[in-house]
Design an enzyme around this catalytic site. Sequence first.
Site, PDB file in Angstrom:
ATOM      1  N   TYR B 434       0.838  -1.189  -0.136  1.00 56.36           N
ATOM      2  CA  TYR B 434       0.183   0.094   0.121  1.00 56.36           C
ATOM      3  C   TYR B 434       0.840   1.375   0.146  1.00 56.36           C
ATOM      4  O   TYR B 434       2.081   1.170   0.167  1.00 56.36           O
ATOM      5  CB  TYR B 434      -0.883  -0.015   1.141  1.00 56.36           C
ATOM      6  CG  TYR B 434      -0.627  -0.189   2.348  1.00 56.36           C
ATOM      7  CD1 TYR B 434       0.542   0.350   3.038  1.00 56.36           C
ATOM      8  CD2 TYR B 434      -1.408  -0.796   3.401  1.00 56.36           C
ATOM      9  CE1 TYR B 434       0.789   0.425   4.527  1.00 56.36           C
ATOM     10  CE2 TYR B 434      -1.300  -0.890   5.018  1.00 56.36           C
ATOM     11  CZ  TYR B 434      -0.007  -0.080   5.224  1.00 56.36           C
ATOM     12  OH  TYR B 434       0.162  -0.141   6.520  1.00 56.36           O
ATOM     13  N   GLU B 435       0.360   2.626  -0.203  1.00 55.61           N
ATOM     14  CA  GLU B 435       0.937   3.787  -0.431  1.00 55.61           C
ATOM     15  C   GLU B 435       1.695   3.769  -1.437  1.00 55.61           C
ATOM     16  O   GLU B 435       2.987   4.327  -1.227  1.00 55.61           O
ATOM     17  CB  GLU B 435       1.444   4.163   0.946  1.00 55.61           C
ATOM     18  CG  GLU B 435       1.739   5.631   1.203  1.00 55.61           C
ATOM     19  CD  GLU B 435       0.288   6.282   1.103  1.00 55.61           C
ATOM     20  OE1 GLU B 435      -0.746   5.849   1.629  1.00 55.61           O
ATOM     21  OE2 GLU B 435       0.259   7.588   0.466  1.00 55.61           O
TER      22      GLU B 435
END
Lengths: 570, 570
Positions: B434-435
């Site tokens: 993620y990110e």
Amino acid sequence: MNAFQPRTDDMNFILFEVLQAPAQLQALPVHAEADAALMQQVVEEAGKFVAEVIAPLNREGDEIGAQWKAGAVTMPPGFRDAYQAFWQAGWPSLACAAEDGGQGLPAALEAMLYEMLSAANHGWTMAPGLLHGAYECIKHHASPELKARYLEKVATGEWLATMCLTEPHAGSDLGLVRTKAVPLADGRYALSGTKIFISGGEHDLTDNIVHLVLARLPDSPPGPKGLSLFLVPKFYEDGSRSAVVCERIEEKMGLHGSPTCVMRFDEAPGWIVGEPGKGLNAMFVMMNAARLHVGLQGIGLLDAAWQKADAYSKERRQMRAPGGSAKAGEADLIEQHPAMRRILDAQRAWIDAGRVVAYRTALELDILKNHGDATRRELASRWCSLVTPVLKSAWTDQAFHGASACLQVFGGHGFVREWGIEQIVRDSRVAMIYEGTNEIQAIDLLLRKTLPDGGAALLQLLADIGGELGDDAQAVRVKAQFARFTSFLRERLLPRATAKDAPADLAHWLADDFLRAVAMLLMAWAWARIGATTGGYAPRWQATQTGFWRWVWPEFDMRLAMLDASLDAA
Amino acid sequence: MNAFQPRTDDMNFILFEVLQAPAQLQALPVHAEADAALMQQVVEEAGKFVAEVIAPLNREGDEIGAQWKAGAVTMPPGFRDAYQAFWQAGWPSLACAAEDGGQGLPAALEAMLYEMLSAANHGWTMAPGLLHGAYECIKHHASPELKARYLEKVATGEWLATMCLTEPHAGSDLGLVRTKAVPLADGRYALSGTKIFISGGEHDLTDNIVHLVLARLPDSPPGPKGLSLFLVPKFYEDGSRSAVVCERIEEKMGLHGSPTCVMRFDEAPGWIVGEPGKGLNAMFVMMNAARLHVGLQGIGLLDAAWQKADAYSKERRQMRAPGGSAKAGEADLIEQHPAMRRILDAQRAWIDAGRVVAYRTALELDILKNHGDATRRELASRWCSLVTPVLKSAWTDQAFHGASACLQVFGGHGFVREWGIEQIVRDSRVAMIYEGTNEIQAIDLLLRKTLPDGGAALLQLLADIGGELGDDAQAVRVKAQFARFTSFLRERLLPRATAKDAPADLAHWLADDFLRAVAMLLMAWAWARIGATTGGYAPRWQATQTGFWRWVWPEFDMRLAMLDASLDAA
């Protein structure tokens, strides 16, 4: 999520084309009939059984798992029926001797069967996976009377078996085992103690379970020489139940389809297997086969992860890839992105080379057992002794790390259970620990098998298998690296590590990097063998071979640098 | 299993001794009062809150997890009370501006708070972790009217927030987002579409939830320039509920304490945040801070894993170690075994260096925002832009792989849930995704931030931070490696990768190894900074520094070799 489908064409290519298994095996009288047609038929049938019966049970095996209640263990849905079909079809006894009720086929076929089973359903496969060691153990060490009672049941798999070794305070060091065996008037022994981490200690797959238990006779010396091996069944022949209780099963990170049991023995009567004080010997004879099987689990699990990631990367689109073919406003296939291509090719390189190394180990086990020529048996012995710990360690390590890399191909979906890739990461982690941790494999290779003979066996093995390579460019490259490593051993590592003034811990600091360096050499050798076989390479093998040299092989120099640093520091 | 206990002495040493944070911060008028005494007090209070309130909820967070029922999500036991205590104590607004209801403290303190929270309970921490981006987004882009309604509630954390970006067909490439925003007569917009992977999309922690949603206005151009940002609350001010439904939550590998939601918007009225077509800009301003926080999750999780393994290795005995102190018939402590010592020291080297890099990034974020001198701000900007993707990628990668290494210290017990180490392995895996996946961080570093300016910013950064080092032996060694990498960039990589005839995919093949090489340089620099501070090293830091050079640093040369191979292949 699709269940695993074995790709027997890839496996057959390694066994039949690269390793020329039929020619190797037919030189052994016992396998004179093991021609390519027969063997391929077995592989295809095994693949079919695995795909149709075993693979579909994998997800519920993880999600429902084995359930403990009041000492009984209920296996996940379908597990019992699948196991009954499995043994009745004769699969457990594939490589058992005909006189024991088996089919007497080569170990290489058993290896391929277990690779596929592990890939399809690691949890389920743990149960029959333990049979083979128990079979060898009983066959070679039990009394005729005990064999008459148990050998055929274990050979055919009608009854499953366990290995009860570990205790709460004795994991890697079995010399500290405390379970007691007290002689009874009838010639049997009463066993008392608690064993932990017992895979398949209790379940409902079979009507009986045969426990092989490491324990200590009264007045036996402390340490490993005081250990003897005993057989305690769940049920005796009169139908009475032994005083062996499954106290609980562990909640684990993965492998939920296999109950990991705490087993308590309360003066449970059993028989001795082999001589008093020779318990560890009886178990260690089957260690190479057991470690080969764990290495095969690694290869199988990595193949299962790779197949999932490969399929996903060919079907899902994400972002624009450099040189991609997507129309404006659309995305390219994941497989077109270099970072994902690299993951896929590197893992594939590990799988293909792993098969060459593992199937060759299985062939060498057969040769070691059955070859008429002592020199050839000696090569086989060297191979099995030196290569098995490398296979076990490097390929179980790669199963976990490579499955995680394959998970990355799915992006956020990889973290979600639905796709099944995260289960492989969880399940595979344990193989780095059991059957001797990967660190113990490294100690085994360097401290027990390389330093004591001054590296003679390892250097001879490298010379032998280097001699199998031809003169194509890749083979020349590999032979040059063999020569480089040989010089490094002769001139640097061995003199320093075996010097009288070498620090006691030096070899321990070297062991992990040493094993990894040997793993890289074995992979390079395997790729040279594959390359010589395909001749100029089909595109599928060419891409993977390129992946090996670009993304895997550079670890070799890093390991040499680490070894150097440790030698400098000593 | 013991809950996580922050070791604030180690953290303080990095922030105050190595990085001299108070001197750095007090040069900024806004932080003139941030002296060491005040900051240490905040760190100690934070550590106490984390240990007493948050850490004890971690295991049930995993085992019970967030539960979905008919659109509602019930958080694990204790999560709501802990969150209410958290925001009422003012922790979410630590670094928010005083005029928004915050305390205006430096970002470095917020960084340390979130590192500890992530280590103690990654799942719980996901909820407040999203607040800070939402706060910045609303603060800098929302209309005064919208700010009046939402800014303070989000700054204080009375209401939690989400970032609704991903859609089923649009993961890493947000340009493909399809959610629609249709203007309403009252100046608002009706949002319709489905968003996936929405952390904290629904829960019972707070009385309201503020969704920031990326969507497309009618007739907007295709691709990223057609995206605008909107705010849709769960409840409007009149108490009515918006047409936003949590359709389900994902079953995941880990992070069960954080509900990952599928959110459906059915003509839900909301407000635009910022200008039409500038939606991605509004979100990307906070990207460095968000990626820093994910990097801190990595450091925190690795520290949690290390602390568990360290404690276990000091308490459990296993086998005889070379030079060990156990009596005959007993075993040595696990920490005395070289293979285990190596794991512990290598992970510790990552944690300590990671803190230097991460806390420095937080300081540079403050400097970038508040320093009076443009030249200093430029260095800060270069640091944040170039170091943040390296921190995010390398330290989340290490959190997972290092936690797995720490699991190995437990042997078979590591695979069992009881010890809590396997939860860290499972939880940490998602931070690699993620990110911005770790592969996207690498593309960001090389393709967006290094090649376009011919490497000027990166070379300047290396010159600047190399200039901070003194003349001790380690510093000299690190500067020599900086010089080596600089030559490699100038003479080999940059000319080839920016050549007009360079293949379109060349830089993509280089990106991963390039980021890892830079990560190694940053770690070496961090160790030189630590070394210069401790001066001759206390034993604790000396062992870890040795661990860095022996077991971590050799990757640098492997990465250069891989870069070379890719450049050769092009």
